[in-house]
Design an enzyme around this catalytic site. Structure first.
Site, PDB file in Angstrom:
ATOM      1  N   LYS A  45      40.795  45.727 -15.818  1.00 37.78           N
ATOM      2  CA  LYS A  45      40.220  44.915 -16.900  1.00 37.78           C
ATOM      3  C   LYS A  45      38.838  44.407 -16.507  1.00 37.78           C
ATOM      4  O   LYS A  45      37.889  44.477 -17.305  1.00 37.78           O
ATOM      5  CB  LYS A  45      41.161  43.737 -17.223  1.00 37.78           C
ATOM      6  CG  LYS A  45      42.431  44.169 -17.952  1.00 37.78           C
ATOM      7  CD  LYS A  45      43.487  43.079 -18.034  1.00 37.78           C
ATOM      8  CE  LYS A  45      44.749  43.602 -18.731  1.00 37.78           C
ATOM      9  NZ  LYS A  45      45.866  42.650 -18.772  1.00 37.78           N
ATOM     10  N   GLN A  80      47.237  36.828 -16.824  1.00 37.79           N
ATOM     11  CA  GLN A  80      48.080  38.011 -16.655  1.00 37.79           C
ATOM     12  C   GLN A  80      49.549  37.601 -16.532  1.00 37.79           C
ATOM     13  O   GLN A  80      49.895  36.701 -15.761  1.00 37.79           O
ATOM     14  CB  GLN A  80      47.624  38.793 -15.411  1.00 37.79           C
ATOM     15  CG  GLN A  80      48.326  40.119 -15.195  1.00 37.79           C
ATOM     16  CD  GLN A  80      48.014  41.165 -16.272  1.00 37.79           C
ATOM     17  OE1 GLN A  80      46.964  41.158 -16.883  1.00 37.79           O
ATOM     18  NE2 GLN A  80      48.942  42.053 -16.509  1.00 37.79           N
ATOM     19  N   ASP A 105      44.499  37.563 -25.824  1.00 39.14           N
ATOM     20  CA  ASP A 105      45.779  38.283 -25.838  1.00 39.14           C
ATOM     21  C   ASP A 105      46.491  38.129 -27.181  1.00 39.14           C
ATOM     22  O   ASP A 105      47.441  38.863 -27.465  1.00 39.14           O
ATOM     23  CB  ASP A 105      46.707  37.731 -24.751  1.00 39.14           C
ATOM     24  CG  ASP A 105      46.697  38.574 -23.482  1.00 39.14           C
ATOM     25  OD1 ASP A 105      46.560  39.808 -23.592  1.00 39.14           O
ATOM     26  OD2 ASP A 105      46.833  37.986 -22.395  1.00 39.14           O
TER      27      ASP A 105
HETATM   28  N1  GUN Z   1      51.350  41.850 -18.815  1.00 40.93           N
HETATM   29  C1  GUN Z   1      51.751  43.006 -19.379  1.00 40.93           C
HETATM   30  N2  GUN Z   1      51.069  43.225 -20.530  1.00 40.93           N
HETATM   31  C2  GUN Z   1      50.218  42.195 -20.671  1.00 40.93           C
HETATM   32  C3  GUN Z   1      49.249  41.877 -21.646  1.00 40.93           C
HETATM   33  O1  GUN Z   1      49.013  42.572 -22.643  1.00 40.93           O
HETATM   34  N3  GUN Z   1      48.565  40.715 -21.450  1.00 40.93           N
HETATM   35  C4  GUN Z   1      48.804  39.922 -20.373  1.00 40.93           C
HETATM   36  N4  GUN Z   1      48.103  38.791 -20.275  1.00 40.93           N
HETATM   37  N5  GUN Z   1      49.701  40.193 -19.451  1.00 40.93           N
HETATM   38  C5  GUN Z   1      50.396  41.326 -19.609  1.00 40.93           C
END
Ligand code: GUN
Length: 301
Positions: free
Chosen positions: A66, A110, A133
């Site tokens: 990311k 995350q 998100d």
């Molecule tokens: N962990 C697995 N998928 C995601 C996601 O789309 N966003 C976040 N913040 N954590 C995750």
């Protein structure tokens, strides 16, 4: 192609492989153009805070990807890599600081978080305008009432791929397999907002394969390796595989596979996303898109 699968509909041509990787690269290019314009207008880059608590190896890989792709798109990352012993109060204090930092347009925490931290409390503490998100209940509510919202990245990526292939989705029969807050529920909501007829099925549903076989659009997000075979597919359907499962082969090597048996399903479907190279890259591209959208919306206020 397996014998079992090819016997069901022997006359069909094989499905197209949907190249999510290429589509995501193009989307990141669009975001980079928007980010450059933002910087020219506002004198700063869009900013994304990336918060990782603990040292889960898969999460570390995701977070690294990311941040690298953010940098390539002209988005500034604010990394916060915290020890696994971090308390909930400490994390909430960090989020409060990020909420009031004007250079931060998006906040990504995350998941999963360590056991001592309540995920809901953290998600609810993020400024909805910075919730890239789309997990905060304000954005969930806005999506479900058809208002503009920051939308969860994976289902948004699925929607963009579908619209690219099909154009208007009105009247299509869509089946979503899985009901998670991250994928299944927002996916169903997005498809409903796009005027599809939507069914959500899950582990307790009856007649799972028959339900799936009614779908023009099938989105699978259950986390069960290769659960969906050719018997789940209506001829010509578009199949999006959100699953990312690491399985160990008989020879001890591990490989990534989706929730869909790609080879078998390809004998019946019109188009299928592979794993890897399908939905996965779209998720990160949509995170960057959401960050740019959040920056533009904040700047317009
Ligand atoms: N962990 C697995 N998928 C995601 C996601 O789309 N966003 C976040 N913040 N954590 C995750």
């Amino acid at each position: 192609m397996t014998d079992q699968a090819s016997n069901i509909y022997p006359d069909l041509t094989p499905a197209q492989r949907i190249d999510g990787k290429a589509f995501a690269a193009a989307l990141r290019g669009d975001v980079a153009e928007g980010a450059a314009r933002f910087q020219a207008d506002r004198g700063r880059q869009p900013g994304l805070a990336v918060v990782l608590v603990g040292d889960d190896p898969a999460s570390q890989v995701y977070v690294k990807t990311k941040m690298r792709q953010a940098a390539e798109a002209g988005i500034r990352s604010f990394p916060h890599l915290l020890p696994g012993s971090t308390s909930q109060d400490e994390l909430l204090q960090l989020i409060a600081a990020l909420n009031s930092n004007d250079e931060v347009d998006g906040i990504l925490v995350q998941l999963p978080l360590p056991a001592q931290i309540e995920e809901t409390a953290v998600i609810e503490s993020i400024d909805p305008g910075k919730d890239v998100d789309g997990f905060n209940p304000v954005n969930v509510g806005r999506l479900s009432t058809g208002q503009s919202a920051l939308v969860p990245c994976t289902p948004l990526g699925c929607l963009l791929l579908l619209q690219d292939r099909l154009g208007d989705l009105s009247g299509k029969k869509a089946v979503v397999v899985g009901r998670s807050n991250i994928v299944g529920k927002p996916m169903a909501q997005l498809l409903l907002n796009a005027n599809c007829t939507v069914t959500t099925v899950h582990s307790r549903s009856r007649e799972l394969a028959a339900e799936c076989r009614s779908a023009d659009i099938l989105v699978v997000a259950v986390g069960r390796p290769e659960m969906v075979d050719a018997s789940y597919i209506k001829p010509g359907a578009i199949v999006l595989d959100v699953g990312i499962n690491r399985i160990t082969r008989d020879d001890g090597q591990s490989r990534l596979t989706g929730d869909v048996d790609f080879e078998a399903v390809s004998t019946v479907a019109g188009a299928v996303t592979p794993v890897p190279g399908g939905i996965g890259p779209m998720t990160v591209a949509c995170l960057l898109r959401n960050t740019l959208s959040a920056a533009q919306a904040r700047a317009a206020r």
